[in-house]
Structures are given as structure tokens and as C-alpha cells.
Design an enzyme around this catalytic site. Structure first.
Site, short mmCIF file in Angstrom:
data_model
loop_
_atom_site.label_atom_id
_atom_site.label_comp_id
_atom_site.label_asym_id
_atom_site.label_seq_id
_atom_site.Cartn_x
_atom_site.Cartn_y
_atom_site.Cartn_z
N VAL A 1 0.83 -1.20 0.00
CA VAL A 1 0.00 0.00 0.00
C VAL A 1 0.87 1.25 0.00
CG1 VAL A 1 -1.73 1.31 1.30
CG2 VAL A 1 -1.95 -1.17 1.10
N CYS A 2 1.91 1.24 0.83
CA CYS A 2 2.80 2.40 0.91
C CYS A 2 3.54 2.63 -0.40
CB CYS A 2 3.79 2.23 2.05
SG CYS A 2 3.02 2.18 3.68
N THR A 3 3.85 1.58 -1.11
CA THR A 3 4.51 1.72 -2.41
C THR A 3 3.65 2.56 -3.35
OG1 THR A 3 5.71 -0.37 -2.16
CG2 THR A 3 5.40 0.44 -4.40
#
Length: 219
Positions: free
Chosen positions: A44-46
Site C-alpha cells: 500500500v505504501c509503495t
């Protein structure tokens, strides 16, 4: 420590992918968005880091600096940036803090003071509360604080929208209504009397209720 809107954002020194910084000095006389990540190489952070990089010109236009944080070391951030560019089309173009001793995460209340151990041995689940967005004003006060769960990607278009509202309402005695966007009508602040409002808005305002005074957005 639990930060709230209106608190002074704690100052700190840190190593980043753009070199060492002193946070308040780095912010300068502008605004900042400080957003945290529980672990490098998380899916998700990517997607978030890549999208924020694409939005950076919009933040620049508003005099807003961007800075990220992950508990992993700076050298890992550089490796992660390669994946982000390959999968999202753009690499982070703003600094990323390495918080390997968890000091900044604790300072901002994202991890409990009792958290300890080697950051590299911590899992995303261990750091799942490190999913925060802080908007910080030129006065170094926290203007917005949002905490997201691990499985929900952050809405940085919404962060931009809120910054537009924050900057407008800091300059003019108005508030913005539900779902407001740049250029739409606003509400005269309740702290402004009708007599005061007439000086600013000589053409008057729409008032479906005495407390709900609607005017075009000031320029």
C-alpha cells in the site's frame, strides 16, 4: 505523547535520503506534510509514495514541503525507491526519514514509548500505527492529523483539498463547507459579526439561516 491539532509539532534532527535535516529549520516559513510508513517494501505504501511524487508540483505550488518516514534505514529507502519507480512510474522526489531507533515515531505518538528492539526485525504489524499524515503550518503547529489503517491507501487528493481550505481560512475569516473545493462558495466565520461582515462583503451574502452566511470565495 498524543499530538492534537494546535500542538507544536515536535522538532527533531534526522538522516534522510536527501541528507541530514533539522525539522523546523527544514520547514522554514512554509507548510509541510509529514507522512509515515510502517515498513519499507510494503504494497500500500509503495502506491502512496509514487502517487505523492506525481502530486509534488501541486504541493510545491501551495508552498508545501513533503517528507516521509519509515523505521527502516535510509539505504533501504533508496532500494525501495527503485521498486516504486518501476511499479508506479515515478520515484520519491522528496526526502524520506530513516527512523531506525524509533525515536521520531515515539516522539509523534505513532509508537508507544515502550517500543524497542532492532527496527529491521520489526514487522509491518508491529508498526501498524505508523500510518499517519501530519499537516504542519508555518507556525510549526499541527493543522491536520489523520491516521489510516494498514489496508487502506491514503487519499492525498483530500490532503491537498484540506490544505487549500487551511490556507484560505488562515488568510480570511471564513470556513469551508462540506466537500468544498477551490473556487466554491464559503461561509463567513461565526466569530465575525454582521456589522464586521458588511465591511468585507458590501454586496451582502446568502443566509438560509442567520448563522449560515454564504459568500463567494475571497481572492
Amino acid at each position: 505523547m498524543s499530538l492534537q491539532i494546535g500542538d507544536t509539532a515536535p522538532d527533531f534532527e534526522a538522516e534522510t535520503t536527501h541528507g541530514p535535516i533539522k525539522f523546523h529549520e527544514w520547514i522554514g516559513d512554509g507548510w509541510a506534510v509529514f507522512f509515515s510508513h510502517p515498513k519499507d517494501f510494503t504494497p500500500v505504501c509503495t502506491t502512496e509514495l509514487g502517487y505523492v511524487a506525481k502530486l509534488k508540483p501541486e504541493f510545491d505550488r501551495r508552498n508545501v514541503k513533503l517528507i516521509g518516514l519509515s523505521v527502516d534505514p535510509v539505504e533501504n529507502h533508496a532500494k525501495w525507491a527503485v521498486d516504486i519507480e518501476e511499479t508506479q512510474g515515478v520515484a520519491p522526489n522528496y526526502p524520506m526519514i530513516g527512523d531506525t531507533d524509533l525515536r521520531i515515531s515515539k516522539l509523534y505518538g505513532m509508537l508507544p514509548a515502550s517500543a524497542s528492539g532492532d527496527a529491521s526485525a520489526r514487522t509491518p504489524a508491529d508498526n501498524q500505527t505508523v500510518r499517519n499524515v501530519f499537516v504542519i503550518g508555518p507556525d510549526k503547529k499541527v493543522k491536520l492529523l489523520i491516521v489510516y489503517p494498514m489496508t487502506t491507501g491514503r487519499n492525498f487528493d483530500e490532503v491537498l483539498r484540506v490544505i487549500d481550505s487551511l490556507q484560505l481560512t488562515a488568510k480570511h475569516k471564513v470556513a469551508t463547507p462540506v466537500n468544498w473545493k477551490q473556487g466554491e462558495d464559503v461561509i463567513i466565520s461565526g466569530s465575525v459579526s454582521d456589522e464586521e461582515a458588511k465591511k468585507v462583503y458590501p454586496d451582502g451574502w446568502e443566509a438560509p439561516r442567520p448563522y449560515l452566511r454564504i459568500v463567494p470565495q475571497p481572492r
